[in-house]
Design a protein around this motif. Structure first.
Motif, mmCIF file in Angstrom:
data_model
loop_
_atom_site.group_PDB
_atom_site.id
_atom_site.type_symbol
_atom_site.label_atom_id
_atom_site.label_comp_id
_atom_site.label_asym_id
_atom_site.label_seq_id
_atom_site.Cartn_x
_atom_site.Cartn_y
_atom_site.Cartn_z
ATOM 1 N N GLU A 166 0.852 -1.186 0.000
ATOM 2 C CA GLU A 166 0.000 0.000 0.000
ATOM 3 C C GLU A 166 0.888 1.236 0.000
ATOM 4 N N ASP A 187 0.343 5.213 1.191
ATOM 5 C CA ASP A 187 -0.632 6.111 1.816
ATOM 6 C C ASP A 187 -0.506 7.525 1.264
ATOM 7 N N SER A 188 -1.318 8.421 1.793
ATOM 8 C CA SER A 188 -1.369 9.790 1.278
ATOM 9 C C SER A 188 -0.084 10.576 1.534
ATOM 10 N N ASP A 189 0.746 10.115 2.482
ATOM 11 C CA ASP A 189 2.043 10.748 2.742
ATOM 12 C C ASP A 189 3.147 10.195 1.848
ATOM 13 N N GLY A 190 2.813 9.178 1.032
ATOM 14 C CA GLY A 190 3.817 8.537 0.201
ATOM 15 C C GLY A 190 4.571 7.441 0.929
#
Length: 145
Positions: A22, A24-27
């Protein structure tokens, strides 16, 4: 000189070769374990030209803040001596999340080292989560099957 982007590409390739990963939105990358996830962040070490890779997993969450909890974390802050326990505190709710974290130098990283560290963190969480919940309260990241 560091190359965070190149190291991130290598990390993603190592994890993707093993299975689903995965982002996430923070990379940050995340791999699922049986009772937690290990997150991975590639960054430049401050005041240096070294790329580092932080790997961490939630040991317990929603732990009530107390002197006993803080003492337990302090006494158990190093695991055999792999990794380190860290706290993220929600002062308003008076709870904390306890993480197990390890950092690697990223400039010369190979896949075996990265995957071994990720698996070790997940294994330590699996082995210590019940002990931690019994000692300080809180909840596992995910409930046992």
């Amino acid at each position: 000189m560091t190359d965070v982007a190149m190291t991130k590409e290598r990390v993603q390739a190592y994890f993707t070769a093993r299975g689903p990963v995965e982002i996430d939105s923070d990379g940050d990358f995340a791999l699922k374990g049986s009772r937690s996830k290990v997150w991975v962040r590639v960054r430049e070490l401050q005041r240096s030209d070294i790329t580092v890779i932080d790997l961490w997993a939630v040991l317990v969450r929603e732990v009530p803040l107390s002197p006993a909890m803080l003492e337990w974390v302090a006494r158990n802050s190093f695991y055999d001596p792999f990794g380190q326990l860290l706290l993220s505190v929600d002062d308003e709710a008076k709870i904390a999340t306890v993480f197990l974290k390890h950092t690697l130098i990223g400039d010369y990283l190979d896949s075996l080292e990265l995957l071994t560290v990720a698996d070790t963190i997940l294994g330590l969480v699996d082995n210590y989560v019940d002990e931690a919940v019994a000692a300080i309260g809180g909840l596992p990241f995910v409930s046992a099957p």
